[in-house]
Design a protein around this motif. Structure first.
Motif, short mmCIF file in Angstrom:
data_model
loop_
_atom_site.label_atom_id
_atom_site.label_comp_id
_atom_site.label_asym_id
_atom_site.label_seq_id
_atom_site.Cartn_x
_atom_site.Cartn_y
_atom_site.Cartn_z
N THR A 30 0.85 -1.19 0.00
CA THR A 30 0.00 0.00 0.00
C THR A 30 0.88 1.23 0.00
N LEU B 233 1.00 5.45 -0.03
CA LEU B 233 0.30 6.71 0.19
C LEU B 233 0.83 7.75 -0.79
N VAL C 212 -3.28 4.74 -1.94
CA VAL C 212 -4.20 5.58 -1.17
C VAL C 212 -3.81 7.02 -1.48
N PHE D 129 -4.21 10.91 -0.96
CA PHE D 129 -4.56 11.64 0.26
C PHE D 129 -4.47 13.15 0.03
N ARG E 205 -8.53 9.36 0.61
CA ARG E 205 -8.67 9.83 1.99
C ARG E 205 -8.54 11.34 2.00
N ALA F 181 -2.13 9.55 8.09
CA ALA F 181 -2.83 8.79 7.05
C ALA F 181 -2.03 7.54 6.67
N ALA F 182 -0.73 7.67 6.55
CA ALA F 182 0.12 6.52 6.22
C ALA F 182 0.01 5.44 7.29
N GLU G 253 -3.69 3.88 7.27
CA GLU G 253 -3.95 3.07 6.07
C GLU G 253 -2.97 1.91 5.94
N CYS H 217 0.23 1.94 5.27
CA CYS H 217 1.04 2.12 4.06
C CYS H 217 2.47 1.68 4.32
N ILE I 243 5.58 6.10 1.13
CA ILE I 243 4.99 7.40 0.81
C ILE I 243 5.64 7.86 -0.48
#
Length: 181
Positions: free
Chosen positions: A18, A20, A48, A50, A104, A118-119, A122, A124, A127
Motif C-alpha cells: 500500500t 500513500l 491511497v 490523500f 482519503r 494517514a500513512a 492506512e 502504508c 509514501i
C-alpha cells in the motif's frame, strides 16, 4: 558513520503493498500521482491518494470579521467539493490502469502530520511524493513538507520529480475536467 539503507523494489513485494500518495491540488502533485499509479501498477500495489485541508481559521481584524468571509460550514463544504475532484481524477485514472485506489481526505492543522497519520492509519508501506524540480543550487533544498516527511517518516519515502511535459499533461487534464490548481 553508517551508510544509507538501500531498499530493493520488487514486484509483488509485501513491502510495498500500500502506497500513500499525498496531493495538494497542484499540477505538480497530480503529475506525481499519475507517476505513482504507474509505479503501483508495476509493483502490483494499492494506492491511497490523500489530501489534507487546512482547518478553518476565523479571520480576526481590528474592525471585526469581514462580512463576506465564509462560515466554517461553508468552508468545509467548499473545500471537500474541490478536494474530492482532485481525488476522483486520480481514482479514475487508477481504475483505467487497473490499480486499486482508495481516497482519503482530512482536515488537519499540519499537512505533514496529516500525511504521516494517514500513512499509519492506512497501513502504508511507502509514501510517494512528487517533488519540485528546480535548477541551479535549489535542488539541494527540498520543499518544507517534503523535508519534514523525509525527516519524520517511519516508512520509506520515494521523492519523484515529474518532468515538465508530465506537469503540462496534468495541467491539461485538470483544465479539461474544469479543475483549478
Amino acid at each position: 558513520m553508517s551508510s544509507p539503507k538501500v531498499v530493493a523494489f520488487q514486484r509483488r513485494s509485501p513491502r510495498f503493498g500500500t502506497i500513500l500518495v499525498p496531493i495538494d491540488g497542484s499540477a505538480l502533485s497530480l503529475a506525481g500521482a499519475f507517476k505513482a499509479l504507474e509505479f503501483a501498477r508495476r509493483m502490483d500495489a494499492r494506492i491511497v491518494v490523500f489530501h489534507s485541508i487546512p482547518r478553518y481559521q476565523y479571520p480576526i481584524y481590528f474592525g471585526g470579521i469581514p462580512f463576506e468571509y465564509p462560515s466554517e460550514a461553508d468552508y468545509e463544504i467548499q473545500c471537500r467539493f474541490i478536494a474530492q475532484r482532485y481525488l476522483d481524477l486520480v481514482t479514475r485514472f487508477g481504475a483505467d490502469m487497473g490499480v486499486s485506489v482508495g481516497a482519503r481526505l482530512e482536515f488537519n492543522a499540519d499537512p505533514v502530520l496529516g500525511i504521516l497519520d494517514a500513512a499509519r492509519h492506512e497501513n502504508c508501506n511507502l509514501i510517494y511524493l512528487g517533488a519540485h524540480g528546480r535548477g541551479g543550487v535549489s535542488p539541494l533544498f527540498l520543499g518544507n513538507v517534503a523535508h519534514k516527511i523525509l525527516t519524520l517518516a517511519q516508512i520509506p519515502v520515494l521523492l519523484d520529480r515529474p518532468a515538465g511535459d508530465e506537469v503540462v499533461r496534468a495541467r491539461t487534464l485538470m483544465s479539461q475536467q474544469d479543475i483549478e490548481p
